[in-house]
Design an enzyme around this catalytic site. Structure first.
Site, PDB file in Angstrom:
ATOM      1  N   LYS A 136       0.874  -1.578   0.061  1.00 42.03           N
ATOM      2  CA  LYS A 136      -0.286   0.150   0.225  1.00 42.03           C
ATOM      3  C   LYS A 136       1.345   1.064   0.311  1.00 42.03           C
ATOM      4  O   LYS A 136       1.961   1.179   0.876  1.00 42.03           O
ATOM      5  CB  LYS A 136      -1.223   0.107   1.078  1.00 42.03           C
ATOM      6  CG  LYS A 136      -2.397   0.780   1.723  1.00 42.03           C
ATOM      7  CD  LYS A 136      -2.480   0.734   2.811  1.00 42.03           C
ATOM      8  CE  LYS A 136      -3.531   2.244   2.974  1.00 42.03           C
ATOM      9  NZ  LYS A 136      -4.824   1.646   4.153  1.00 42.03           N
ATOM     10  N   LEU A 194      -6.850   8.925   3.161  1.00 47.05           N
ATOM     11  CA  LEU A 194      -6.875   7.468   3.779  1.00 47.05           C
ATOM     12  C   LEU A 194      -8.317   6.779   4.003  1.00 47.05           C
ATOM     13  O   LEU A 194      -8.447   5.767   4.081  1.00 47.05           O
ATOM     14  CB  LEU A 194      -5.927   7.342   4.702  1.00 47.05           C
ATOM     15  CG  LEU A 194      -4.010   6.580   3.727  1.00 47.05           C
ATOM     16  CD1 LEU A 194      -3.201   6.045   5.184  1.00 47.05           C
ATOM     17  CD2 LEU A 194      -4.404   6.077   2.646  1.00 47.05           C
ATOM     18  N   SER A 220      -9.666   1.797   3.376  1.00 47.79           N
ATOM     19  CA  SER A 220      -8.486   2.451   1.683  1.00 47.79           C
ATOM     20  C   SER A 220      -7.381   1.465   1.407  1.00 47.79           C
ATOM     21  O   SER A 220      -6.460   2.354   0.663  1.00 47.79           O
ATOM     22  CB  SER A 220      -7.510   3.495   2.569  1.00 47.79           C
ATOM     23  OG  SER A 220      -6.899   3.082   3.927  1.00 47.79           O
ATOM     24  N   ILE A 241      -7.567   1.803  10.116  1.00 51.34           N
ATOM     25  CA  ILE A 241      -7.752   1.988  11.599  1.00 51.34           C
ATOM     26  C   ILE A 241      -9.198   2.087  11.567  1.00 51.34           C
ATOM     27  O   ILE A 241      -9.875   2.849  11.996  1.00 51.34           O
ATOM     28  CB  ILE A 241      -7.458   3.591  11.129  1.00 51.34           C
ATOM     29  CG1 ILE A 241      -7.040   4.986  12.405  1.00 51.34           C
ATOM     30  CG2 ILE A 241      -7.610   4.497   9.936  1.00 51.34           C
ATOM     31  CD1 ILE A 241      -6.887   5.786  12.445  1.00 51.34           C
ATOM     32  N   GLY A 243     -10.741  -0.229   8.788  1.00 50.40           N
ATOM     33  CA  GLY A 243     -11.284  -1.482   8.642  1.00 50.40           C
ATOM     34  C   GLY A 243     -10.818  -1.132   6.995  1.00 50.40           C
ATOM     35  O   GLY A 243     -10.879  -1.980   5.937  1.00 50.40           O
ATOM     36  N   SER A 244      -9.665  -0.662   6.452  1.00 45.24           N
ATOM     37  CA  SER A 244      -8.473  -0.872   5.250  1.00 45.24           C
ATOM     38  C   SER A 244      -8.378  -1.929   5.526  1.00 45.24           C
ATOM     39  O   SER A 244      -7.781  -2.052   3.838  1.00 45.24           O
ATOM     40  CB  SER A 244      -7.759   0.779   5.757  1.00 45.24           C
ATOM     41  OG  SER A 244      -9.140   1.895   5.755  1.00 45.24           O
TER      42      SER A 244
END
Length: 574
Positions: A136, A194, A220, A241, A243-244
């Site tokens: 990422k 994000l 994100s 943070i 559900g990313s």
């Protein structure tokens, strides 16, 4: 203050063109192929494979564990594997816009060094030897931009302000992966800020869901999910943070692990509002297989990350926790005679926003399979998740979006659509309010823990883990992600979670439930957004949740649950 006067649109367009130019000419698709991709609903499987050589498709069809074993035996070379994934990632980006950074040449050069080491020493560098791993775009790789979706950080590293450090910083997790023998070759797309359940920014635009391009890939870590769905990666590193890593996994039909924050190092990684550490973002992982998640998690912990990052707890991988659960079941996940079954809670709804029919069917399918395999399933009715969700949101916006606007002001770019209201600039909350919110969050954690503990009161067995939706819908229609409460509640609790794919939305059986009466305005918006035709084929995943620092436990339980689900599917075919 802006870095330079060039308009943000010009900088973004130049960056986008520069990324495309890094794709070798022989790997580029024709205008006609690109147009076909735009008109294609599902880009995965046969569609993307037609653009790639058969030997590439054979390699990228393998999952992480099979690849590292083939590399260890010498059946495949690191250059062969790396080239295959670079080619596939190149095509994936052209048809679905999922990469921020490309460094294929450097990756193939590293792979060649790994092959030379193997040829000389007849052994691998580490457990990830030769395995391509995607990142990422929060993680710093030397010589490569980290924009995190902000135009103002093109040409540098987000979070690095001194010119002498530009492109010289390396995130700790990157150093650890390299020490384990991994090959890094690309960085994947993220949403601006994000803090969004979709993936779009002013640099590359929007990344859609390659399994159903009517829908979002999530966020994100959305570029990670999309790339893996297209088999351009089998294993990637993201963050979470709210559900990313879980949302993109569920939306793209893959797996993810969200650890408790202090389990994996975040040192020298870019972040939004890094000074907000009451509810920390956590480094997590996405993979096309459960084995891939365990492979990278076990490998990272073997480097003893706590020695270089004091925020990480000194906790090696605990095999005994895995064994405690796997010894209780057969290979198909059914309970062994005289062994204790799993006791799993199931959260059907958070009472705020009702899941769409495909999600409810996915939960029912999984629960039925678990009961058939001899496991216990009980309803889960914890303290109101509205409280936890509200507390979580208060910390994400505690600085009044000042950090976000500092990044925007570097280029003059605007907030993207969907964020303009929530992150408009406002005064930060005061210290006393911040402390009050902290205490409310701690109180909620205690209440949730007390509820979990009392599940042993009826039969003496405490719930091992909880099954719950990742979102109230399958992969969402862009612009219609109204409720992230199912994921961010787990961040408030700092629990461990694994996402597994369960089924796909099916217009022939997931009909609109006309009898349901929405409970509030958000519930109404979500319910009105359900369209069986649009959602048809969208992946449905669920999250399996354990308590703090129970990553090994939830990985073991996930293996059991997946085995049970596969057995049930096989029985249906017989």
């Amino acid at each position: 203050m802006r870095i330079e006067a060039t308009s943000w649109e010009v900088k973004a367009a130049a960056k986008q063109a520069g990324t495309r130019a890094k794709i070798p000419p022989s790997w580029r698709l024709s205008a006609g192929d690109l147009q076909r991709a735009k008109n294609q609903r599902d880009l995965t499987g046969p569609f993307i494979r037609q653009f790639l050589p058969e030997n590439v498709n054979i390699i990228t069809s393998k999952d992480s564990l099979e690849l590292v074993e083939s590399l260890r035996r010498g059946d495949l070379t690191a250059v062969e594997v790396t080239t295959a994934f670079c080619k596939t990632a190149a095509v994936a980006h052209q048809i679905n816009n999922c990469l921020h950074e490309i460094f294929f040449d450097e990756a193939i050069e590293r792979a060649a060094h790994l092959d030379a080491h193997f040829a000389q020493h007849k052994t691998v560098v580490g457990p990830l030897h030769g395995l391509p791993i995607s990142l990422k775009d929060q993680f710093h790789v030397k010589g490569v931009d980290t924009t995190m979706g902000y135009v103002g950080w093109i040409g540098s590293n987000l979070g690095v302000t001194h010119p002498s450090q530009i492109h010289k910083l390396e995130s700790q997790v990157v150093s650890e992966l390299l020490s384990l023998g991994a090959v890094l070759y690309c960085k994947t797309s993220v949403p601006q800020t994000l803090l969004f359940g979709e993936t779009k920014n002013n640099i590359i635009g929007q990344t859609l869901n390659p399994r159903n391009r009517n829908l979002s890939c999530g966020g994100s870590s959305g570029g990670e999910g999309a790339l893996q769905a297209l088999r351009g990666s089998t294993l990637g590193v993201g963050t979470d943070i709210g559900g990313s890593v879980r949302i993109p996994a569920a939306f793209n039909g893959i797996f993810s692990l969200k650890p408790t924050p202090e389990r994996v190092s975040y040192r020298d990684a870019a972040n939004t509002n890094p000074g907000q550490n009451t509810y920390r973002s956590t480094v997590g992982f996405l993979s096309t297989s459960l084995d891939g998640l365990e492979l990278i998690f076990r490998g990272i912990l073997s480097t003893k990350p706590w020695l270089n990052d004091p925020a990480v707890v000194p906790m090696p991988f605990r095999q005994a926790l895995v064994d405690d659960y796997t010894c209780r079941v057969e290979l198909n996940g059914s309970v062994k005679k005289s062994k204790q079954p799993l006791k799993l809670g199931v959260l059907w709804t958070d009472g705020l926003v009702q899941p769409h029919p495909p999600v409810t069917r996915g939960l029912n399918t999984l629960v039925a399979a678990l009961k058939q395999a001899g496991h216990l399933v009980v309803n889960w009715n914890p303290p109101s998740q509205e409280t936890g969700g509200r507390v979580h949101q208060s910390f994400l916006t505690a600085d009044g979006a000042h950090g976000i606007h500092e990044h925007l002001n570097l280029s003059g770019e605007p907030l993207i659509a969907g964020l303009q209201e929530e992150f408009q600039l406002k005064p930060p909350i005061g210290l006393l309010q911040y402390q009050e919110n902290t205490l409310e969050g701690l109180s909620y954690e205690v209440k949730y823990s007390d509820y979990w503990n009392q599940t042993a009161s009826d039969d003496g067995q405490i719930v091992d883990a909880v099954i719950m939706p990742v979102a109230p819908h399958a992969a969402v229609i862009p612009g219609k992600y109204y409720h992230t409460g199912y994921t961010k509640i787990i961040n408030v609790l700092n629990y461990s979670a694994v996402v597994i794919p369960v089924t796909k939305a099916d217009k022939s059986i997931d009909a609109i439930d006309g009898s349901y009466c929405p409970q509030n305005g958000t519930d109404q918006h979500n319910w009105d957004a359900y369209d069986p035709e649009v959602y048809n084929g969208a992946p449905v995943g669920v999250q399996l949740v354990a308590r703090k620092f129970e990553e090994e436990k939830i990985l073991a339980i996930a293996k059991i649950v997946v085995a049970v689900l596969e057995e049930a599917k096989n029985n249906e075919k017989r």
